[in-house]
Design a protein around this motif. Structure first.
Motif, short mmCIF file in Angstrom:
data_model
loop_
_atom_site.label_atom_id
_atom_site.label_comp_id
_atom_site.label_asym_id
_atom_site.label_seq_id
_atom_site.Cartn_x
_atom_site.Cartn_y
_atom_site.Cartn_z
N ALA A 151 0.80 -1.53 -0.53
CA ALA A 151 -0.05 -0.10 0.46
C ALA A 151 0.69 1.77 -0.06
O ALA A 151 0.57 2.37 -1.10
CB ALA A 151 -0.50 0.24 1.22
N VAL A 152 1.79 1.06 1.15
CA VAL A 152 2.55 2.59 1.47
C VAL A 152 3.66 2.40 -0.08
O VAL A 152 3.47 3.95 -1.31
CB VAL A 152 3.49 2.12 1.73
CG1 VAL A 152 4.87 3.70 2.11
CG2 VAL A 152 2.67 2.88 3.83
N THR A 153 4.17 1.66 -1.34
CA THR A 153 4.62 1.61 -1.88
C THR A 153 3.80 2.30 -3.58
O THR A 153 4.18 3.08 -3.84
CB THR A 153 5.41 0.29 -2.59
OG1 THR A 153 6.19 -0.51 -1.75
CG2 THR A 153 5.84 0.41 -4.15
N VAL A 154 2.46 2.02 -3.39
CA VAL A 154 1.70 2.16 -4.62
C VAL A 154 0.75 3.93 -4.12
O VAL A 154 1.28 3.98 -4.64
CB VAL A 154 0.36 1.41 -4.18
CG1 VAL A 154 -0.42 2.05 -5.04
CG2 VAL A 154 0.60 -0.17 -4.70
N PHE A 155 1.52 3.94 -2.79
CA PHE A 155 0.67 5.32 -2.79
C PHE A 155 2.16 5.69 -3.01
O PHE A 155 2.18 7.24 -3.69
CB PHE A 155 0.60 6.04 -1.07
CG PHE A 155 0.71 7.58 -0.80
CD1 PHE A 155 -0.22 7.81 -1.02
CD2 PHE A 155 1.43 7.58 0.11
CE1 PHE A 155 -0.37 9.34 -0.45
CE2 PHE A 155 2.30 8.48 0.50
CZ PHE A 155 0.59 9.75 0.09
N HIS A 156 3.95 5.90 -2.68
CA HIS A 156 3.95 6.64 -3.12
C HIS A 156 4.71 6.57 -4.35
O HIS A 156 4.59 7.60 -5.12
CB HIS A 156 5.97 5.79 -2.33
CG HIS A 156 7.15 6.86 -2.54
ND1 HIS A 156 6.92 7.84 -1.92
CD2 HIS A 156 7.82 6.44 -3.29
CE1 HIS A 156 8.27 8.31 -2.34
NE2 HIS A 156 9.32 8.21 -2.98
N LEU A 157 4.34 5.78 -5.45
CA LEU A 157 4.59 6.02 -6.52
C LEU A 157 3.44 6.70 -7.22
O LEU A 157 4.42 7.50 -7.83
CB LEU A 157 4.33 4.24 -7.11
CG LEU A 157 5.76 3.43 -7.11
CD1 LEU A 157 5.40 1.92 -7.26
CD2 LEU A 157 7.13 3.77 -7.43
N SER A 158 2.64 6.75 -6.81
CA SER A 158 1.14 7.85 -7.26
C SER A 158 1.31 9.07 -6.67
O SER A 158 1.11 9.43 -7.53
CB SER A 158 -0.24 7.49 -6.41
OG SER A 158 -0.03 5.75 -6.93
N PHE A 159 2.19 8.85 -5.70
CA PHE A 159 2.57 10.96 -5.48
C PHE A 159 3.11 11.58 -6.62
O PHE A 159 3.27 12.09 -6.76
CB PHE A 159 2.56 10.45 -3.58
CG PHE A 159 2.81 12.29 -3.51
CD1 PHE A 159 1.70 12.76 -2.78
CD2 PHE A 159 3.88 12.77 -3.44
CE1 PHE A 159 1.77 13.77 -2.77
CE2 PHE A 159 4.66 13.98 -2.91
CZ PHE A 159 3.68 15.14 -2.14
#
Length: 190
Positions: A151-159
């Protein structure tokens, strides 16, 4: 010019970011921020512990935006669905009118190694809290840790994509694009 300044706290954040951008983070003092925001230093310190906190305020709200949807999900909700719920919630935290502010904030952070480390610490803290929420929700190990990290990786890449120069898609669209890519990695179409 950076927008988004409804109250004193937000005005201080916008003013500080503008000064950090114009003069440099290290070169800008709390006294200068307070004066430019037309408040006293004492008022500044009522809102923030130090100038670094104008860039990192709201950590509890940030974490809660991820953990709340996990906590509120029905029992038995699968881990990937919980991840999706958490990331959908994150989209509401990043409306398009905050993109310019977020871009400027990231440029300041990228220019100061100690701020970059603080940003990474913020993401690590999020992983810990999200993992705890997932375990509390009944997700066992290692699935809870993998789901939190994912979740945090997807968030970080999305941001990172959302604040990229030239990007104009909304945060939710970018998150869903990355979740679809993740799904393709884990469950490739036959």
């Amino acid at each position: 010019m950076v927008r988004w300044q409804p109250g004193t706290r937000e005005r201080l954040q916008a003013t500080a970011l503008q000064l950090f951008t114009e003069h440099g983070y290290d070169e800008t003092t709390v006294a200068e921020i307070a004066a430019a925001a037309d408040v006293t230093e004492r008022t500044f310190f009522r809102h923030f512990v130090d100038k670094r906190e104008v860039l990192f305020a709201g950590q509890d709200d940030f974490v809660g935006m991820f953990t709340g949807p996990v906590t509120d999900a029905p029992a038995g909700t699968p881990p990937f669905t919980l991840v999706r719920r958490a990331l959908d919630s994150a989209a509401g935290f990043f409306p398009d009118d905050r993109r310019a502010w977020s871009r400027s904030r990231q440029r300041v952070i990228d220019g100061v190694p100690a701020l970059g480390e603080r940003e990474l610490g913020k993401l690590a803290n999020l992983k810990v809290h999200l993992g705890t929420s997932l375990r509390t929700h009944g997700i066992g190990e290692p699935a809870a840790t993998i789901a939190a990290e994912t979740a945090v990786t997807v968030f970080h890449l999305s941001f990172a994509q959302w604040i990229a120069d030239g990007e104009d898609r909304d945060f939710a669209t970018i998150v869903h694009e990355r979740l679809e890519a993740l799904t393709e990695v884990v469950h490739p179409a036959s």
